[in-house]
Design a protein around this motif. Structure first.
Motif, short mmCIF file in Angstrom:
data_model
loop_
_atom_site.label_atom_id
_atom_site.label_comp_id
_atom_site.label_asym_id
_atom_site.label_seq_id
_atom_site.Cartn_x
_atom_site.Cartn_y
_atom_site.Cartn_z
N ALA A 52 -2.50 9.91 -8.35
CA ALA A 52 -2.30 11.44 -8.08
C ALA A 52 -3.52 12.10 -7.37
N ASP A 53 -4.72 11.31 -7.19
CA ASP A 53 -5.74 11.70 -6.41
C ASP A 53 -5.80 11.09 -5.18
N ASP A 54 -4.84 10.54 -4.63
CA ASP A 54 -4.56 9.96 -3.19
C ASP A 54 -3.49 10.87 -2.47
N ARG A 55 -3.49 10.87 -1.10
CA ARG A 55 -2.72 11.60 -0.34
C ARG A 55 -2.13 10.80 0.73
N TRP A 56 -0.99 11.13 1.44
CA TRP A 56 -0.29 10.41 2.48
C TRP A 56 -1.35 10.59 3.81
N GLU A 57 -2.01 11.63 3.80
CA GLU A 57 -2.70 11.96 5.16
C GLU A 57 -3.77 11.00 5.22
N TRP A 58 -4.26 10.39 4.00
CA TRP A 58 -5.61 9.53 3.87
C TRP A 58 -5.35 8.24 4.37
N HIS A 59 -3.78 7.94 3.77
CA HIS A 59 -3.13 6.56 4.17
C HIS A 59 -2.93 6.52 5.58
N TYR A 60 -2.56 7.54 6.15
CA TYR A 60 -2.27 7.56 7.31
C TYR A 60 -3.70 7.45 8.46
N ALA B 189 0.87 -1.24 0.11
CA ALA B 189 0.05 -0.11 -0.10
C ALA B 189 0.86 1.23 -0.05
N ALA B 190 0.42 2.17 -0.95
CA ALA B 190 1.03 3.45 -0.89
C ALA B 190 0.19 4.51 -1.51
N ALA B 191 0.12 5.79 -1.19
CA ALA B 191 -0.34 6.75 -1.74
C ALA B 191 0.38 7.41 -2.92
N LEU C 16 5.89 5.88 7.97
CA LEU C 16 5.70 4.60 7.17
C LEU C 16 4.75 5.34 5.84
N VAL C 17 3.92 6.14 6.05
CA VAL C 17 3.14 6.49 4.92
C VAL C 17 3.83 7.47 3.96
N ARG C 18 4.44 8.48 4.56
CA ARG C 18 5.26 9.64 3.91
C ARG C 18 6.29 8.84 3.24
N CYS C 19 6.94 8.02 3.70
CA CYS C 19 8.55 7.28 3.02
C CYS C 19 7.86 6.25 1.91
N GLY C 20 6.72 5.44 2.31
CA GLY C 20 6.31 4.53 1.46
C GLY C 20 6.39 4.94 -0.05
N PRO C 21 5.69 6.00 -0.41
CA PRO C 21 5.88 6.01 -2.06
C PRO C 21 7.21 6.44 -2.58
N GLU C 22 8.39 6.66 -1.90
CA GLU C 22 9.64 6.88 -2.29
C GLU C 22 10.08 5.50 -2.52
N VAL C 23 9.99 4.85 -1.29
CA VAL C 23 10.41 3.39 -1.23
C VAL C 23 9.98 2.57 -2.48
N LEU C 24 8.70 2.71 -3.02
CA LEU C 24 8.21 2.01 -4.15
C LEU C 24 8.61 2.59 -5.32
N ARG C 25 8.92 3.73 -5.52
CA ARG C 25 9.55 4.42 -6.70
C ARG C 25 10.79 3.97 -6.81
N GLY D 57 8.31 -3.66 6.21
CA GLY D 57 9.64 -4.21 5.99
C GLY D 57 10.39 -3.33 5.39
N LEU D 58 10.06 -2.71 4.04
CA LEU D 58 10.55 -2.05 3.29
C LEU D 58 11.07 -0.57 4.03
N VAL D 59 10.29 -0.15 4.37
CA VAL D 59 10.45 1.31 5.11
C VAL D 59 11.31 1.33 6.12
N PHE D 60 11.17 0.34 7.15
CA PHE D 60 11.76 0.36 8.50
C PHE D 60 13.30 -0.59 8.26
N GLY D 61 13.21 -1.30 7.24
CA GLY D 61 14.34 -2.24 7.21
C GLY D 61 15.43 -1.11 6.57
N GLU D 62 14.88 -0.24 5.48
CA GLU D 62 15.93 0.72 5.19
C GLU D 62 16.47 1.62 6.24
#
Length: 515
Positions: A54-62, A49-51, A81-90, A372-377
């Protein structure tokens, strides 16, 4: 002399993400008690899951994550988690990780308790397997990955973690030393009769950490996945929540869609709500089915689940998959801060083995691989900033056991499902606790005579220890909240205090094993 700069116990997404950040500057060894493919990451049907839309926001995921966790979450951990998630997936996309696409670009799925379509999948329902192989390639040739070697003990001396004791297939006990050790050995789903986990996930991380002197927190919060394929009285495998996200719905043997009117999100309500609803139907004598008729091109969209059904003689063409809830994910674990620090110098924990509060009382769907991805990093980067200080180890003193016979794994699993499962009472939990304390040797609450035990016996002992810790936590938690349901408890709607267990607290209580 140290054998490495960093030792990692476990080989899933969190372990490999930390290893990738470290291996360019550090000598890293990864241990896995079976093969590099045996773990929950490889089995993950759901996505990440990640925001990203274009019509999604990390605040909504939060907010979705906090709401699913009953606001028992650590707000700082969730925001990270939700702020770093998109960058980790990119970053994964830039490396060539092949997530599923549709005519508009990335195909984003819908899952329970999410307010937006934000779930990335790879290979339909094989996201975990695809992610694992991608991450293994990233560290290939850069780390030493030791398979079929079980970690028996974390070596701690004067409050400092020195490394681990292990035993491989040849029976030889080895001691590995390093300034930094990361515990990433997963959760405890295998303590239950019906579960979605790899068979190697038996609470090892909890038992290892407890004996080492770590604090453990929120162990009563076990998430039961609502839809495990149920064939001939046994759990045959997971049916991803993404199936309900694509329109499938639950019904009982009378044809009633029982989730209607039970929750505003109906079949996509949080997992604890759906699991308890199915459990209630079964107590009433009903069988429960997932009706997949509304899902277009089911076999194409969910090839892994289709193959699973056909292997067990369930015809997807008939559109009714028999399901039962099963233990899925442990929200609690080794208590850590956001950098993975456990409180024992040189010892860290990450992934499902750890608890930094990100999931609260109930994990939001598809946040586990993301965690796992966000906090592993983050753990990897944190260790790179720490000095490599290695204390001189003393030879560990051998421990002697009484040779008391251990119960069968299945006996532990059946009892945990019956007495500490989806719904609990003080009476049932006390029954479980009493039986566990009859099985555990008094001296083994703090030490383990692994020299005189086989690896299989160590696994059973770890199961007993983890089950005992989880049962104690469930007894202390009087409130019903999230993944913890007490039929004789009180219902709350807001944050509750954490339940923290340690070796020291038991000793201070002076209860002779009855704390």
């Amino acid at each position: 002399m140290p054998n490495a700069d960093v030792l990692i116990v476990g080989s899933g997404a969190a372990a490999l993400q930390a290893a990738e950040k470290l291996c360019h500057q550090k000598n890293v060894i990864i241990f896995t008690k079976r093969t590099r493919y045996d773990g929950n990451t490889n089995m993950a049907q759901g996505g990440i899951a990640a925001a990203l839309a274009a019509d999604d926001r990390w605040e909504w995921h939060y907010e979705d994550t906090m709401r699913a966790g009953c606001y028992h979450n650590d707000a700082e951990a969730v925001a990270y988690l939700v702020r770093c998630g998109p960058e980790v997936l990119r970053q994964l996309l830039e490396e060539g990780m092949a997530f599923d696409q549709d005519e508009s670009g990335l195909s984003l799925g819908q899952e329970g308790a999410h307010s937006q379509r934000r779930i990335l999948h790879a290979g339909g329902d094989a996201t975990g397997a695809n992610l694992l192989r991608h991450m293994q390639k990233r560290v290939e040739g850069r780390v030493r990955l030791i398979e079929h070697e079980m970690v028996l003990e974390i070596i701690v001396q004067d409050g400092i973690c020195l490394g681990v004791a292990t035993r491989g297939e040849n029976g030889e006990i080895r001691h590995y030393y390093a300034p930094h050790t990361i515990l990433a050995a997963g959760g405890a789903g295998g303590l239950y009769e019906f579960h979605s986990n790899n068979s190697t996930i038996t609470g090892d991380a909890l038992a290892l950490a407890y004996r080492a002197g770590c604090e453990l927190v929120d162990l009563e919060f076990m998430q039961f996945h609502p839809t495990m394929l149920y064939v001939d009285g046994r759990c045959a495998g997971l049916v991803s929540e993404a199936v309900r996200g694509e329109g499938a719905f639950l019904q009982n043997s009378s044809g009633e869609q029982f989730m209607k009117g039970l929750h505003e999100q109906q079949d996509l309500a949080p997992r604890d709500v759906v699991a308890r609803a199915i459990h209630e139907q079964m107590l009433q004598g009903e069988r429960v089915f997932l009706n997949i008729a509304p899902v277009e091109k089911f076999a194409e969209r969910f090839p892994t689940i289709t193959a699973l059904c056909r292997h067990h003689g369930v015809a997807v063409e008939e559109a009714l998959l028999p399901v039962v809830p099963g233990a899925h994910f442990l929200m609690g674990g080794v208590r850590v801060d956001l950098d993975g620090e456990t409180g024992i110098q040189g010892l860290y924990a990450v992934g499902e083995a750890a608890c930094n509060g990100v999931h609260g009382a109930n994990r939001l769907a598809s946040n586990s691989l993301l965690e796992g991805l966000v906090f592993g990093e983050r753990v990897g980067r944190h260790i790179l900033q720490k000095p490599d200080v290695q204390a001189a180890p003393c030879a560990p003193a051998p421990q002697r056991g009484s040779g008391r016979p251990l119960p069968a794994k299945r006996d532990i699993q059946q009892r945990m499902s019956r007495y500490a499962g989806i719904v609990r009472t003080e009476e049932s939990l006390l029954q479980m606790k009493t039986w566990l304390e009859e099985c555990l040797e008094e001296e083994a609450y703090g030490t383990l005579p692994y020299e005189s035990m086989t690896n299989e016996e160590v696994t059973v002992h770890n199961m007993l220890t983890a089950a005992w810790l989880m049962t104690r936590a469930a007894l202390q938690r009087k409130e019903s909240i999230g993944g913890h349901c007490r039929l004789d408890g009180i219902t709350v709607s807001g944050p509750v205090a954490p339940i923290i267990l340690t070796k020291q607290s038991r000793q201070l209580a002076g209860t002779g094993g009855k704390a």
